[in-house]
Design an enzyme around this catalytic site. Structure first.
Site, mmCIF file in Angstrom:
data_model
loop_
_atom_site.group_PDB
_atom_site.id
_atom_site.type_symbol
_atom_site.label_atom_id
_atom_site.label_comp_id
_atom_site.label_asym_id
_atom_site.label_seq_id
_atom_site.Cartn_x
_atom_site.Cartn_y
_atom_site.Cartn_z
ATOM 1 N N GLU A 3 0.862 -1.192 0.000
ATOM 2 C CA GLU A 3 0.000 0.000 0.000
ATOM 3 C C GLU A 3 0.891 1.232 0.000
ATOM 4 O O GLU A 3 2.111 1.125 0.206
ATOM 5 C CB GLU A 3 -0.898 -0.003 1.240
ATOM 6 N N GLN B 94 27.221 0.128 -21.834
ATOM 7 C CA GLN B 94 28.568 0.670 -22.034
ATOM 8 C C GLN B 94 29.243 0.043 -23.263
ATOM 9 O O GLN B 94 29.871 0.747 -24.052
ATOM 10 C CB GLN B 94 29.410 0.415 -20.772
ATOM 11 N N GLY C 294 28.104 1.547 -26.245
ATOM 12 C CA GLY C 294 28.496 2.953 -26.379
ATOM 13 C C GLY C 294 27.274 3.828 -26.600
ATOM 14 O O GLY C 294 26.214 3.596 -26.011
ATOM 15 N N GLU D 116 9.471 -7.205 -4.402
ATOM 16 C CA GLU D 116 9.456 -8.405 -3.552
ATOM 17 C C GLU D 116 10.523 -8.289 -2.462
ATOM 18 O O GLU D 116 11.243 -9.234 -2.143
ATOM 19 C CB GLU D 116 9.591 -9.675 -4.386
ATOM 20 N N GLY D 117 10.599 -7.092 -1.892
ATOM 21 C CA GLY D 117 11.568 -6.801 -0.845
ATOM 22 C C GLY D 117 12.806 -6.164 -1.441
ATOM 23 O O GLY D 117 13.487 -6.794 -2.249
#
Lengths: 383, 262
Positions: free
Chosen positions: A125, A335, A338, A362-363
């Site tokens: 929530e 990277q 590029g 999920e945490g």
């Protein structure tokens, strides 16, 4: 690397890769752009028996465990880390029923989910994210029903799912012990859907508010008993975190594959950039990290399937390691690409956007590290 | 309703090697797939069985022992069983000998209503085996089928694709239908199908079992002789005439006159 998969697991891996390659990959960029729910892919997955992989055979599934779920999620996420959630988050919504449902509840809901009905898990929530104890949604008993009121936020598959596992407070005075879990169906009176989120990544998935307004849920839909809500949530997460980790591994593997391919095509200074040691070392590190992540995910999944009791620690470890790996590997893929890596015409930037959520949901990885540390301390004190 | 699907295992590669002695395709050692057009034939056969709610789809192929994989893949999509027609004696078969051999195998299957084939194979591209089978069996054929409008045990109404549009053809059954890719979208295998396919017993049929006449099979039974295989020379670049229609047509007429009159 050979992970000694069973024949069935090899089939799951091959079939999910085929779905990812042939059905998901070609449409992933479009779903990402449009921020839409991939119903056509859900149909393909349902017809191929994928949606029921982790559901017991007696309820119409394939009888697989967390390992099977992880293998499928990894391969589907290789195709698109957002689209794969139609499957994986349905698993998250279904675990409460598999783990805590009674026979009637299992008979009623699991075969439907195995054949393609989407499920969702509704805990978070606005004021209760990592601190799940702060949820405000209430469930008040009224005869044969519970009346639910409150708003759940950021619910994956929200609005698209037919079946919701919802955690609400039945007794606020008891705090965390006063929460209970319910199975709520989309068409029960009082269920509505709010804001559809516009996200950084995993845009091929639906993330939406689920609102309960005097929503009448039959008392048969209580999961376990009153007060078990947080146990349901925690046990569900223990089983589902390897799924998030597998999603991360799939995204990382795709980033590695794309980076290797690109490095071999892109020419600078008269040669392919794959001939430069600076790039080679990056690719090698990406491969090492991805493989290590896969290994920890599979180990954790197998440990959970073995029926081991204290799984919170390994579950948290694999989720944390794999998601941190996905973030690093996808960032490195950008990277390697590029300037092109920064552009939407190339696949790298989407992978980086999709990877980020795996460190959060999920945490958060900080919460995971807390779980791991408490387990360490508990183990140490028990010696 | 019993439906037979003829499938062919083809190399999954543009890098096809040709045996310099026999001038036929070298199949060993090349990754193989089901001929893409045959996937539509398999899908249509399964859909008809599903529509009837009963019946059987039999996948049939002729090829080396490794063609068994193609039959298992067909079963994983939903075919009920597979038959492999395989014998060293069949080696070197052209389309005539192949369709003869396949028709001998089909004669062993009772009471079938339809034989489905892809319109052609992606390696040979002849589009002759389907029609050949129908001639050997002496049953009707409809090629380039893009839609089955109506089908029951005794007859079918189908749409046959042509360059201008399509023909609607009513035919008694049994018949041979070769299908085009417009007819459906082939499904992927299912997990349950894959598991069934792994365990499925593939029936094998040899030349003797099919009572094939020796002079009608294999290289000796094949009237086709490949004298040379070559890539056609690339077409020269065209020329685009630009400008006002009147001007362009005048220029074009001039060019054509030059070519014709020379």
């Amino acid at each position: 690397m050979d992970y000694l998969l069973t024949e069935e697991q090899k089939m799951i891996k091959d079939l999910c890769r085929q779905i990812a390659e042939e059905k998901i990959k070609p449409v992933a960029a479009e779903y990402d752009e449009k921020n839409e729910f991939p119903w056509d892919i859900v149909k393909v997955m349902a017809e191929s028996d994928i949606m029921g992989i982790y559901i017991p055979e007696e309820y119409g599934g394939m009888g697989g465990g967390v390992m099977d779920l992880a293998i499928a999620t990894e391969e589907l996420s290789w195709g698109c880390g957002g689209i794969s959630l139609a499957f994986a988050a349905s698993g998250l919504g279904t675990f409460p029923i598999i783990l805590f449902g009674n026979e009637e509840q299992k008979k009623k809901y699991l075969p439907r989910i195995a054949s393609g009905t989407i499920a969702a898990f509704a805990l978070t929530e606005a004021e209760a994210g990592s601190d799940a104890g702060g949820i405000k949604t209430t469930a008040v008993k009224d005869g044969d029903h519970y009346i639910l009121n409150g708003t759940k936020q950021w619910i994956t598959n929200g609005g698209e799912a037919e079946v919701y596992s919802v955690v609400a407070m039945t007794d606020r005075k008891k705090g965390a012990r006063g929460a209970s879990a319910f199975i709520v169906e989309k068409d029960m009176p009082g269920v509505s859907f709010g804001k559809k989120e516009d996200k950084l990544g995993i845009r091929g998935s639906a993330t939406r508010e689920v609102i309960f307004t005097d929503c009448r849920v039959p008392k048969e839909n209580l999961l376990g008993r009153e007060g078990l809500g947080f146990i349901v949530a925690m046990k569900t997460f223990d089983h589902s975190r390897p799924g998030v980790a597998a999603q991360a591994v799939g995204i990382a593997q795709r980033a590695l594959d794309e980076a290797v391919k690109y490095a071999h095509e892109r020419r600078q200074f008269g040669t392919t950039i794959s001939s430069f040691q600076g790039v080679q070392f990056m690719l090698a590190d990406m491969a090492i990290q991805t493989e290590a992540a896969r290994a920890i995910v599979y180990s954790a999944a197998r440990m959970i399937d073995s029926g081991a009791k204290d799984i919170a620690k390994v579950s948290a470890m694999c989720k944390t390691f794999a998601s941190d790996t996905a973030m690093k590997v996808t960032t490195d893929a950008v990277q390697v690409f590029g300037g092109y890596g920064y552009m939407k015409e190339y696949p790298a930037e989407k992978l980086m956007r999709d990877a980020k959520i795996t460190q959060i949901y999920e945490g958060t990885n900080q919460i995971q590290r807390g779980v791991i540390a408490s387990a360490l301390i508990k183990e140490s004190l028990a010696k | 309703m019993k439906i037979i699907v003829l499938i062919k295992q083809v190399p999954d590669s543009t890098d096809v090697k040709i045996d310099p002695v026999t001038n036929t395709l070298k199949r060993e050692g090349v990754a193989s797939i089901i001929n893409p057009f045959d996937m539509y034939a398999i899908e249509e056969a399964i859909r008809i069985r599903e529509r009837f709610g009963e019946g059987e789809v039999v996948a049939l192929t002729m090829g080396p022992p490794q063609a068994e994989e193609a039959l298992r893949e067909a079963i994983s999509m939903g075919c009920d069983r597979g038959i492999l027609v395989s014998d060293r004696k069949f080696a070197g078969s052209d389309t005539w000998a192949t369709s003869y051999t396949l028709s001998q195998a089909i004669r062993k299957i009772d009471d079938f209503s339809v034989v489905f084939c892809g319109k052609q194979a992606s390696d040979g591209d002849t589009a002759q085996v389907g029609p050949g089978v129908s001639m050997h069996l002496d049953i009707p054929q409809v090629t380039y089928v893009k839609k089955i409008d109506k089908i029951d045990k005794g007859s079918a109404t189908v749409e046959r694709m042509t360059e201008e549009g399509f023909d609607i053809i009513e035919t008694p059954l049994p018949a041979v239908f070769t299908v085009v890719k417009e007819i459906n979208e082939p499904r992927l295998p299912s997990l349950k199908g894959k598991m069934r396919a792994k365990k499925a017993e593939i029936r094998k049929m040899s030349a003797d079992e099919l009572s094939c006449e020796e002079d009608k099979i294999g290289l000796d039974g094949s009237p086709t002789r490949v004298s040379k295989v070559f890539s056609p020379p690339p077409r020269g670049g065209g020329r685009v005439l630009e400008g006002e229609p009147e001007e362009v047509s005048r220029e074009l007429t001039g060019l054509l006159k030059d070519i014709v009159i020379g």
